[in-house]
Design a protein around this motif. Structure first.
Motif, PDB file in Angstrom:
ATOM      1  N   SER A   9      16.466 -43.839  41.792  1.00 45.22           N
ATOM      2  CA  SER A   9      17.487 -42.863  42.143  1.00 45.22           C
ATOM      3  C   SER A   9      18.059 -42.219  40.879  1.00 45.22           C
ATOM      4  CB  SER A   9      18.603 -43.515  42.970  1.00 45.22           C
ATOM      5  OG  SER A   9      19.158 -44.603  42.259  1.00 45.22           O
ATOM      6  N   HIS A  10      18.065 -42.987  39.793  1.00 45.75           N
ATOM      7  CA  HIS A  10      18.568 -42.467  38.520  1.00 45.75           C
ATOM      8  C   HIS A  10      17.711 -43.041  37.405  1.00 45.75           C
ATOM      9  CE1 HIS A  10      22.259 -41.715  35.671  1.00 45.75           C
ATOM     10  NE2 HIS A  10      21.268 -40.870  35.466  1.00 45.75           N
ATOM     11  N   GLN A  11      17.257 -42.169  36.511  1.00 44.37           N
ATOM     12  CA  GLN A  11      16.450 -42.592  35.385  1.00 44.37           C
ATOM     13  C   GLN A  11      17.059 -42.009  34.120  1.00 44.37           C
ATOM     14  OE1 GLN A  11      12.655 -43.725  35.592  1.00 44.37           O
ATOM     15  NE2 GLN A  11      13.056 -44.230  33.454  1.00 44.37           N
ATOM     16  N   VAL A  12      17.309 -42.893  33.178  1.00 44.68           N
ATOM     17  CA  VAL A  12      17.802 -42.438  31.876  1.00 44.68           C
ATOM     18  C   VAL A  12      16.697 -42.696  30.863  1.00 44.68           C
ATOM     19  CG1 VAL A  12      19.583 -42.671  30.114  1.00 44.68           C
ATOM     20  CG2 VAL A  12      20.176 -43.031  32.513  1.00 44.68           C
ATOM     21  N   THR A  13      16.379 -41.706  30.066  1.00 43.14           N
ATOM     22  CA  THR A  13      15.309 -41.857  29.100  1.00 43.14           C
ATOM     23  C   THR A  13      15.666 -41.147  27.807  1.00 43.14           C
ATOM     24  OG1 THR A  13      12.916 -41.676  28.801  1.00 43.14           O
ATOM     25  CG2 THR A  13      14.025 -39.798  29.785  1.00 43.14           C
ATOM     26  N   ARG A  96       4.291 -31.155  57.274  1.00 41.10           N
ATOM     27  CA  ARG A  96       2.996 -31.358  57.925  1.00 41.10           C
ATOM     28  C   ARG A  96       2.142 -30.106  57.866  1.00 41.10           C
ATOM     29  NH1 ARG A  96       3.837 -30.382  64.202  1.00 41.10           N
ATOM     30  NH2 ARG A  96       6.006 -29.693  64.240  1.00 41.10           N
ATOM     31  N   ASP A  97       2.817 -28.961  57.767  1.00 40.33           N
ATOM     32  CA  ASP A  97       2.114 -27.690  57.691  1.00 40.33           C
ATOM     33  C   ASP A  97       3.036 -26.725  56.962  1.00 40.33           C
ATOM     34  OD1 ASP A  97      -0.156 -26.145  59.991  1.00 40.33           O
ATOM     35  OD2 ASP A  97       0.681 -25.302  58.154  1.00 40.33           O
ATOM     36  N   ARG A  98       2.481 -25.835  56.196  1.00 40.34           N
ATOM     37  CA  ARG A  98       3.310 -25.014  55.308  1.00 40.34           C
ATOM     38  C   ARG A  98       4.252 -24.096  56.050  1.00 40.34           C
ATOM     39  NH1 ARG A  98      -1.303 -20.875  52.993  1.00 40.34           N
ATOM     40  NH2 ARG A  98      -2.142 -20.337  55.022  1.00 40.34           N
ATOM     41  N   GLU A  99       3.992 -23.847  57.345  1.00 41.23           N
ATOM     42  CA  GLU A  99       4.920 -23.003  58.095  1.00 41.23           C
ATOM     43  C   GLU A  99       6.164 -23.760  58.518  1.00 41.23           C
ATOM     44  OE1 GLU A  99       0.926 -21.652  58.295  1.00 41.23           O
ATOM     45  OE2 GLU A  99       1.606 -23.149  59.716  1.00 41.23           O
ATOM     46  N   TYR A 100       6.136 -25.060  58.372  1.00 48.26           N
ATOM     47  CA  TYR A 100       7.244 -25.857  58.864  1.00 48.26           C
ATOM     48  C   TYR A 100       8.209 -26.208  57.749  1.00 48.26           C
ATOM     49  CZ  TYR A 100       4.791 -26.183  63.241  1.00 48.26           C
ATOM     50  OH  TYR A 100       4.194 -25.865  64.417  1.00 48.26           O
ATOM     51  N   GLU A 101       9.368 -26.672  58.177  1.00 49.09           N
ATOM     52  CA  GLU A 101      10.380 -27.021  57.200  1.00 49.09           C
ATOM     53  C   GLU A 101       9.912 -28.180  56.341  1.00 49.09           C
ATOM     54  OE1 GLU A 101      10.645 -27.194  60.416  1.00 49.09           O
ATOM     55  OE2 GLU A 101      11.431 -29.133  61.066  1.00 49.09           O
ATOM     56  N   GLN A 102      10.368 -28.146  55.103  1.00 51.13           N
ATOM     57  CA  GLN A 102      10.068 -29.242  54.203  1.00 51.13           C
ATOM     58  C   GLN A 102      11.161 -30.286  54.331  1.00 51.13           C
ATOM     59  OE1 GLN A 102       9.394 -27.612  50.251  1.00 51.13           O
ATOM     60  NE2 GLN A 102       8.279 -25.910  51.162  1.00 51.13           N
ATOM     61  N   TYR A 103      10.732 -31.516  54.355  1.00 51.72           N
ATOM     62  CA  TYR A 103      11.682 -32.618  54.380  1.00 51.72           C
ATOM     63  C   TYR A 103      11.850 -33.114  52.951  1.00 51.72           C
ATOM     64  CZ  TYR A 103      11.417 -32.668  59.433  1.00 51.72           C
ATOM     65  OH  TYR A 103      11.499 -32.309  60.748  1.00 51.72           O
ATOM     66  N   PHE A 104      13.080 -33.157  52.516  1.00 49.20           N
ATOM     67  CA  PHE A 104      13.371 -33.512  51.140  1.00 49.20           C
ATOM     68  C   PHE A 104      13.761 -34.975  51.002  1.00 49.20           C
ATOM     69  CE2 PHE A 104      13.400 -29.612  48.621  1.00 49.20           C
ATOM     70  CZ  PHE A 104      13.270 -28.664  49.608  1.00 49.20           C
ATOM     71  N   GLY A 105      13.342 -35.570  49.907  1.00 49.49           N
ATOM     72  CA  GLY A 105      13.824 -36.884  49.550  1.00 49.49           C
ATOM     73  C   GLY A 105      15.230 -36.794  48.978  1.00 49.49           C
ATOM     74  N   PRO A 106      15.840 -37.919  48.703  1.00 47.59           N
ATOM     75  CA  PRO A 106      17.227 -37.950  48.215  1.00 47.59           C
ATOM     76  C   PRO A 106      17.362 -37.524  46.758  1.00 47.59           C
ATOM     77  CG  PRO A 106      16.358 -40.165  48.334  1.00 47.59           C
ATOM     78  CD  PRO A 106      15.313 -39.274  48.931  1.00 47.59           C
ATOM     79  N   GLY A 107      16.229 -37.429  46.062  1.00 46.63           N
ATOM     80  CA  GLY A 107      16.268 -36.981  44.676  1.00 46.63           C
ATOM     81  C   GLY A 107      16.301 -38.115  43.671  1.00 46.63           C
ATOM     82  N   THR A 108      15.791 -37.813  42.479  1.00 51.90           N
ATOM     83  CA  THR A 108      15.924 -38.702  41.319  1.00 51.90           C
ATOM     84  C   THR A 108      16.683 -37.931  40.262  1.00 51.90           C
ATOM     85  OG1 THR A 108      13.885 -39.953  41.685  1.00 51.90           O
ATOM     86  CG2 THR A 108      14.730 -39.858  39.424  1.00 51.90           C
ATOM     87  N   ARG A 109      17.784 -38.505  39.830  1.00 47.55           N
ATOM     88  CA  ARG A 109      18.538 -37.859  38.747  1.00 47.55           C
ATOM     89  C   ARG A 109      17.962 -38.323  37.421  1.00 47.55           C
ATOM     90  NH1 ARG A 109      22.455 -34.798  38.243  1.00 47.55           N
ATOM     91  NH2 ARG A 109      23.205 -35.006  40.380  1.00 47.55           N
ATOM     92  N   LEU A 110      17.412 -37.389  36.661  1.00 49.47           N
ATOM     93  CA  LEU A 110      16.834 -37.706  35.357  1.00 49.47           C
ATOM     94  C   LEU A 110      17.805 -37.262  34.274  1.00 49.47           C
ATOM     95  CD1 LEU A 110      14.442 -38.624  33.578  1.00 49.47           C
ATOM     96  CD2 LEU A 110      13.619 -36.257  33.654  1.00 49.47           C
ATOM     97  N   THR A 111      18.155 -38.197  33.415  1.00 51.89           N
ATOM     98  CA  THR A 111      19.034 -37.902  32.278  1.00 51.89           C
ATOM     99  C   THR A 111      18.258 -38.176  31.004  1.00 51.89           C
ATOM    100  OG1 THR A 111      20.992 -38.543  33.549  1.00 51.89           O
ATOM    101  CG2 THR A 111      21.226 -38.414  31.160  1.00 51.89           C
ATOM    102  N   VAL A 112      18.086 -37.146  30.198  1.00 52.72           N
ATOM    103  CA  VAL A 112      17.378 -37.283  28.928  1.00 52.72           C
ATOM    104  C   VAL A 112      18.411 -37.243  27.808  1.00 52.72           C
ATOM    105  CG1 VAL A 112      15.579 -36.371  27.433  1.00 52.72           C
ATOM    106  CG2 VAL A 112      15.374 -36.124  29.916  1.00 52.72           C
ATOM    107  N   THR A 113      18.406 -38.298  26.997  1.00 55.19           N
ATOM    108  CA  THR A 113      19.420 -38.372  25.930  1.00 55.19           C
ATOM    109  C   THR A 113      18.784 -38.192  24.556  1.00 55.19           C
ATOM    110  OG1 THR A 113      19.173 -40.759  25.762  1.00 55.19           O
ATOM    111  CG2 THR A 113      20.834 -39.942  27.305  1.00 55.19           C
TER     112      THR A 113
END
Lengths: 113, 115
Positions: A9-13, A96-113
């Motif tokens: 869910s969160h990645q710090v690199t 399932r098909d490009r005409e249909y809505e995309q279902y999104f995941g909850p996201g990964t927050r990437l923090t680059v330091t």
């Protein structure tokens, strides 16, 4: 109800390190996508993937980025050498098909330091 | 080329007011799909509606309604009797059938609903 999952869910690199963001799309979906959203800004398309190959990619998706579907379930985004400006929320989506809505995941927050 | 414009950056209303979020798009395709997504403060993207370019029928779902006007390339979204829980960023998006499966999002409209 089936859903798209993303890990971590969160990645710090540190700048210059490689990161792999993982996604498990909905099982009967055939089209897969990565988007990113810099904090407070719009959702930007990175890449679409179908039939085990990239269908389209944006100008953001340069040689530092790659995607892979290593098995029947995971869909990964790799950034080879992260930069500070790669800090963002990365969303995976599937449909399932490009005409249909995309279902999104909850996201990964990437923090680059 | 695809383009989606959401000219309203932020809108603030008082609960129970009606509010309309504007979306104007550009495309060269005759077949395309339009979407609205909601992004609440928790950050996830929630699908609200899909409309294809051949279906100009307006749609109502509870307090939500959508007005698709091909002649003006607009796909506006109205929330009737807004509630505090409607506070979120709303994105309009466009997919072209020949677009290599790319979906372009507008910049989003941040809606604040005050109690």
């Amino acid at each position: 109800e089936p859903e798209v999952t993303q890990t971590p869910s969160h990645q710090v690199t540190q700048m210059g390190q490689e990161v792999i963001l993982r996604c498990v799309p909905i099982s009967n979906h055939l089209y897969f996508y990565w988007y990113r959203q810099i904090l407070g800004q719009k959702v930007e398309f990175l890449v679409s993937f179908y039939n085990n190959e990239i269908s389209e990619k944006s100008e953001i998706f340069d040689d530092q980025f790659s995607v892979e579907r290593p098995d029947g379930s995971n869909f990964t985004l790799k950034i080879r050498s992260t930069k500070l400006e790669d800090s963002a929320m990365y969303f995976c989506a599937s449909t399932r098909d490009r005409e249909y809505e995309q279902y999104f995941g909850p996201g990964t927050r990437l923090t680059v330091t | 080329a695809q383009k989606v414009t959401q000219a309203q950056t932020e809108i603030s209303v008082v609960e129970k007011e009606d509010v309309t979020l504007d979306c104007v798009y550009e495309t060269r395709d005759t077949t395309y799909y339009l979407f609205w997504y909601k992004q609440p403060p928790s950050g996830e993207l929630v699908f609200l509606i899909r409309r294809n370019s051949f279906d100009e029928q307006n749609e109502i779902s509870g307090r939500y309604s959508w007005n698709f006007q091909k002649s003006t390339s607009s796909f506006n979204f109205t929330i009737t009797a807004s509630q505090v829980v409607d506070s979120a960023v709303y994105f309009c998006a466009l997919s072209e059938i020949t677009g290599g499966f790319k979906t372009i999002f507008g910049a989003g409209t941040r809606l604040f609903v005050k109690a």
